[in-house]
Design a protein around this motif. Structure first.
Motif, PDB file in Angstrom:
ATOM      1  N   SER A 286     -45.432   4.526  75.699  1.00  0.00           N
ATOM      2  CA  SER A 286     -44.387   4.683  74.564  1.00  0.00           C
ATOM      3  C   SER A 286     -43.162   5.351  74.818  1.00  0.00           C
ATOM      4  CB  SER A 286     -45.381   5.117  73.195  1.00  0.00           C
ATOM      5  OG  SER A 286     -45.477   6.746  73.792  1.00  0.00           O
ATOM      6  N   GLY A 287     -43.083   5.999  76.034  1.00  0.00           N
ATOM      7  CA  GLY A 287     -41.896   7.020  76.073  1.00  0.00           C
ATOM      8  C   GLY A 287     -41.885   8.325  75.681  1.00  0.00           C
ATOM      9  N   ARG A 288     -43.171   8.699  75.076  1.00  0.00           N
ATOM     10  CA  ARG A 288     -43.378   9.958  74.747  1.00  0.00           C
ATOM     11  C   ARG A 288     -44.535  10.459  75.431  1.00  0.00           C
ATOM     12  NH1 ARG A 288     -39.855  10.080  70.245  1.00  0.00           N
ATOM     13  NH2 ARG A 288     -40.976  12.056  69.457  1.00  0.00           N
ATOM     14  N   PRO A 289     -44.452  11.048  76.616  1.00  0.00           N
ATOM     15  CA  PRO A 289     -45.653  11.219  77.334  1.00  0.00           C
ATOM     16  C   PRO A 289     -46.409  12.387  77.205  1.00  0.00           C
ATOM     17  CG  PRO A 289     -43.495  12.114  78.508  1.00  0.00           C
ATOM     18  CD  PRO A 289     -43.089  11.202  77.325  1.00  0.00           C
ATOM     19  N   HIS A 290     -45.945  13.229  76.051  1.00  0.00           N
ATOM     20  CA  HIS A 290     -46.633  14.452  75.603  1.00  0.00           C
ATOM     21  C   HIS A 290     -47.647  14.035  74.556  1.00  0.00           C
ATOM     22  CE1 HIS A 290     -43.108  17.656  76.742  1.00  0.00           C
ATOM     23  NE2 HIS A 290     -43.907  17.186  77.667  1.00  0.00           N
ATOM     24  N   LEU A 291     -47.600  12.719  74.284  1.00  0.00           N
ATOM     25  CA  LEU A 291     -48.540  12.194  73.276  1.00  0.00           C
ATOM     26  C   LEU A 291     -49.762  11.862  74.171  1.00  0.00           C
ATOM     27  CD1 LEU A 291     -46.633   9.505  71.054  1.00  0.00           C
ATOM     28  CD2 LEU A 291     -47.335  11.927  70.813  1.00  0.00           C
ATOM     29  N   VAL A 292     -49.854  11.820  75.432  1.00  0.00           N
ATOM     30  CA  VAL A 292     -50.909  11.762  76.199  1.00  0.00           C
ATOM     31  C   VAL A 292     -51.833  13.058  76.332  1.00  0.00           C
ATOM     32  CG1 VAL A 292     -51.805  11.122  78.717  1.00  0.00           C
ATOM     33  CG2 VAL A 292     -49.654  10.073  77.817  1.00  0.00           C
ATOM     34  N   GLY A 293     -51.084  14.022  76.359  1.00  0.00           N
ATOM     35  CA  GLY A 293     -51.653  15.421  76.379  1.00  0.00           C
ATOM     36  C   GLY A 293     -52.180  15.498  74.766  1.00  0.00           C
ATOM     37  N   LEU A 294     -51.481  15.056  73.750  1.00  0.00           N
ATOM     38  CA  LEU A 294     -52.089  15.241  72.344  1.00  0.00           C
ATOM     39  C   LEU A 294     -53.246  14.516  72.253  1.00  0.00           C
ATOM     40  CD1 LEU A 294     -51.563  16.325  69.614  1.00  0.00           C
ATOM     41  CD2 LEU A 294     -50.555  13.983  69.102  1.00  0.00           C
ATOM     42  N   GLN A 295     -53.545  13.113  72.807  1.00  0.00           N
ATOM     43  CA  GLN A 295     -54.723  12.491  72.764  1.00  0.00           C
ATOM     44  C   GLN A 295     -55.952  13.150  73.345  1.00  0.00           C
ATOM     45  OE1 GLN A 295     -55.002   9.884  70.734  1.00  0.00           O
ATOM     46  NE2 GLN A 295     -52.981   9.305  70.461  1.00  0.00           N
ATOM     47  N   LEU A 296     -55.539  13.865  74.619  1.00  0.00           N
ATOM     48  CA  LEU A 296     -56.531  14.399  75.438  1.00  0.00           C
ATOM     49  C   LEU A 296     -57.160  15.718  74.601  1.00  0.00           C
ATOM     50  CD1 LEU A 296     -58.186  15.466  78.129  1.00  0.00           C
ATOM     51  CD2 LEU A 296     -55.821  16.867  78.535  1.00  0.00           C
ATOM     52  N   GLN A 297     -56.356  16.184  73.687  1.00  0.00           N
ATOM     53  CA  GLN A 297     -56.852  17.399  72.907  1.00  0.00           C
ATOM     54  C   GLN A 297     -57.733  16.869  71.716  1.00  0.00           C
ATOM     55  OE1 GLN A 297     -53.682  20.301  71.745  1.00  0.00           O
ATOM     56  NE2 GLN A 297     -52.134  19.189  73.224  1.00  0.00           N
ATOM     57  N   ARG A 298     -57.499  15.894  71.137  1.00  0.00           N
ATOM     58  CA  ARG A 298     -58.224  15.364  70.274  1.00  0.00           C
ATOM     59  C   ARG A 298     -59.409  15.014  70.662  1.00  0.00           C
ATOM     60  NH1 ARG A 298     -53.480  12.064  68.174  1.00  0.00           N
ATOM     61  NH2 ARG A 298     -52.598  13.227  66.355  1.00  0.00           N
ATOM     62  N   MET A 299     -59.551  14.408  71.778  1.00  0.00           N
ATOM     63  CA  MET A 299     -61.066  14.001  72.376  1.00  0.00           C
ATOM     64  C   MET A 299     -61.654  15.335  72.854  1.00  0.00           C
ATOM     65  SD  MET A 299     -63.172  11.638  72.925  1.00  0.00           S
ATOM     66  CE  MET A 299     -62.121  10.277  72.816  1.00  0.00           C
TER      67      MET A 299
END
Length: 655
Positions: A286-299
């Protein structure tokens, strides 16, 4: 993906059909829409702009999108993402990745190199190393390094990627390089030239391949994965080795505890974490790499919340198992094993989520690096705790717990100090909200992984009703066949990825050639495993247990296990080919029929009804593998590869 030492080989007769069904349960469009919904909500809730490095990454991705062409292999590049619930590795490919150019720089470079290599093999561009005649003066080492070719060879990867990212402006230097016979590929391997030449060659039908090339690609791709799978499988086998030499009751208890932990815990973590294969890949693209870390935190939070009921089940494991298993001592030891495992559950959950965080960034070697450390250490700890410190049976689960907590720690250190930290934006309160898309994608994965476990690990419980000797024998047989499976399955993953890439690039004939090569290698591997088990049937079981009764029973049953090795390898590669073709649903339906309708009834009918014991229990999976190999083999033989290419075009267009 590392496997906990608790998961013994009793799953060796299960198969990866659960993953095939899972892949088709969520359609491509549904998975994409759910993931895009999650990303949209995250962006909307974000009250501050992304950090500068994220924005720069977005720019990179934008330029990358410009390089995606109709016939490019980038359109079809598949990250070999998979989970491994037990002895039978289950491949669950991200449904989001094949239809998007969400690739890291290393992955894009790999795609470009493959296109360039195929162009060279088809004599469309000159060879990499031009032939030099006798004319001219010999060049010295210094002059070679100072030559244009030498300078070009040492060009940094960053510069090369910058050119590949969309810098299509020809320079005076690049003009001089074109057609220069003294340069690799005649100087025609610039990103712009490769892009145009590849598209023209594919459109003209000039790209083909050979069995030599496909053999090389298959061996090169599957080699590291075979090593990784063998390393990860050494984790559960280490416990079987050490505990098995204590006694057959202890060996059976490890098997029983492993089955319980797999069904009630590890399979749950793995099934739920598969949603990150879609969410993290979409977030990365998506061009917003920090959202990957956000998804990791949720999981992470979600899995740790699920850990509470899992730990309660393990805490009362002795009471639960004593109601099912006739041998009370076996149930007691298995319950003790489960109690100790509670300390490792959060770590294992964190590693399952963390793996997908790095995979979304194209970092697939991390797992192998971590296993190269953890696998030998785990084997040493098992031996040291059980025999040197004389902790006995309880030493094995303690080694398991340490390993399970070490895995995420090493992964964190790798991300923090080597690669992958760019997608971590710090802890975020948004991780406590917007869980619905994640759960929607996670539940199908959970259902299918559990379905596979319940279908085949139930045979471990069946063996416990035959007696402690039979249960110990089942544990050894499962471990042995699990080891042999770690060769054909990684090869099927490599074949699936290769075929998918060729299909996505509209190369039907080369894809068919790759499939034929994969099947030939499956036959070779199957025959090799057959000979290995047959010739060493009296030697192999002694590595697991000193009990002569168990050794004798294993030796008698190994010829049966050897007999279906060829079917096992063929069925596994057929599933891989079907995944590459995008026809996962075929593997799912065939698997359901073969294992649930054919395999399990035969196992119970012969094992208990006909009083064949373990011979009957193992006959079911053996026949089921033959059914899978036969049906899927006929389907692949009659498949229209040109139609598969058209289907891939429609999927890409829809996405």
């Amino acid at each position: 993906m590392a496997q906990p030492p608790t998961q013994s080989g009793e799953r060796a007769h299960s198969h990866s059909f659960g993953a095939d069904i899972l892949s088709q349960m969520d359609s491509l469009s549904a998975s994409h829409s759910v993931a895009e919904e999650a990303i949209a909500l995250d962006v909307e809730e974000c009250s501050s702009p992304e950090p500068e490095d994220a924005s720069s990454s977005s720019d990179d991705d934008s330029s990358d999108d410009a390089t995606i062409r109709q016939f490019s292999m980038i359109n079809s590049y598949r990250r070999p993402s998979y989970v491994n619930p037990g002895a039978r590795s289950t491949a669950i490919f991200s449904s989001s990745v094949p239809d998007h150019g969400y690739l890291s720089k290393k992955e894009r470079a790999a795609v470009r190199d493959e296109e360039r290599s195929l162009l060279r093999d088809n004599h469309i561009i000159p060879p990499k190393h031009p032939r030099r005649g006798s004319e001219g003066l010999p060049t010295t080492g210094l002059s070679k390094r100072l030559s244009m070719a030498g300078l070009r060879k040492v060009r940094s990867a960053a510069d090369e990627e910058a050119a590949f990212g969309g810098d299509d402006e020809s320079t005076e230097q690049s003009a001089l390089l074109r057609g220069n016979p003294d340069l690799p590929y005649g100087g025609l391997d610039t990103p712009k030239t490769i892009q145009k030449t590849w598209d023209d060659a594919v459109a003209a039908g000039k790209i083909n391949t050979t069995w030599q090339r496909e053999s090389k690609v298959l061996l090169k791709s599957s080699g590291p994965m075979i090593l990784t799978f063998l390393l990860q499988y050494s984790l559960p086998v280490a416990s079987i080795f050490t505990v098995g030499h204590i006694g057959k009751t202890e060996l059976g208890a490890v098997s029983l505890a492993s089955m319980t932990a797999s069904i009630t815990g590890y399979a749950v973590y793995q099934g739920l974490a598969t949603s990150l294969d879609t969410l993290c890949a979409q977030a990365y693209g998506s061009g917003r790499p920090h959202l990957v870390g956000l998804q990791l935190q949720r999981m992470l939070y979600f899995l740790w919340l699920i850990t509470i009921p899992i730990c309660l089940i393990w805490l009362f494991g002795t009471n639960l198992l004593s109601q099912i298993v006739p041998e009370k001592e076996t149930a007691r030891l298995a319950g003790l094993y489960l109690k100790v495992l509670i300390a490792g559950a959060p770590g294992y959950a964190a590693f399952e989520a963390g793996k997908r965080y790095v995979q979304a960034q194209g970092l697939f070697s991390v797992n192998m690096y971590i296993l190269l450390i953890c696998a030998p250490l785990n084997a040493f700890m098992n031996y040291y705790f059980v025999w040197v410190l004389e902790w006995g049976f309880v030493g094995a689960p303690i080694a398991v717990v340490i390993t399970e907590n070490l895995l995420p720690l090493l992964l964190f250190l790798y991300v923090r100090f080597i690669d992958g930290y760019q997608c971590w934006g710090g802890f975020d309160r948004r991780a406590l909200k917007n869980w619905t898309p994640m759960i929607k994608l996670a539940l199908p994965g959970l259902v299918m992984v559990l379905a596979e476990f319940l279908a085949f690990e139930i045979l471990v419980l069946s063996a416990s009703w035959l007696g402690p000797t039979e249960l110990a024998t089942q544990s050894v047989l499962g471990s042995i066949t699990g080891i042999t499976f770690q060769i054909p399955f990684p090869m099927s993953v490599a074949a699936s990825t290769r075929i998918a890439n060729l299909i996505g690039a509209t190369l039907a004939t080369p894809a068919k050639t790759a499939a034929k090569v994969a099947m030939v290698f499956a036959v070779i591997v199957g025959i090799g495993n057959l000979l290995f088990l047959s010739l060493l049937r009296n030697v192999i079981p002694r590595a697991f247990t000193p009990d002569e009764e168990v050794i004798g029973m294993v030796a008698k049953l190994l010829p049966l296990c050897a007999a279906f090795q060829l079917f096992d390898a063929l069925a596994t590669n057929c599933n891989g080919i079907l995944r590459g073709l995008g026809r996962q649903e075929i593997g799912g339906y065939v698997g359901l029929f073969a294992y649930y309708i054919v395999g399990l009834p035969i196992s119970f009918g012969l094992g208990f009804g006909a009083k064949w014991g373990l011979y009957g229990l193992w006959s079911g999976p053996a026949l089921a593998l033959g059914v899978v190999a036969a049906i899927e083999g006929v389907f692949i033989w009659k498949t229209s590869w040109e139609r598969a290419v058209e289907d891939a075009k429609r999927r890409n267009a829809a996405a």
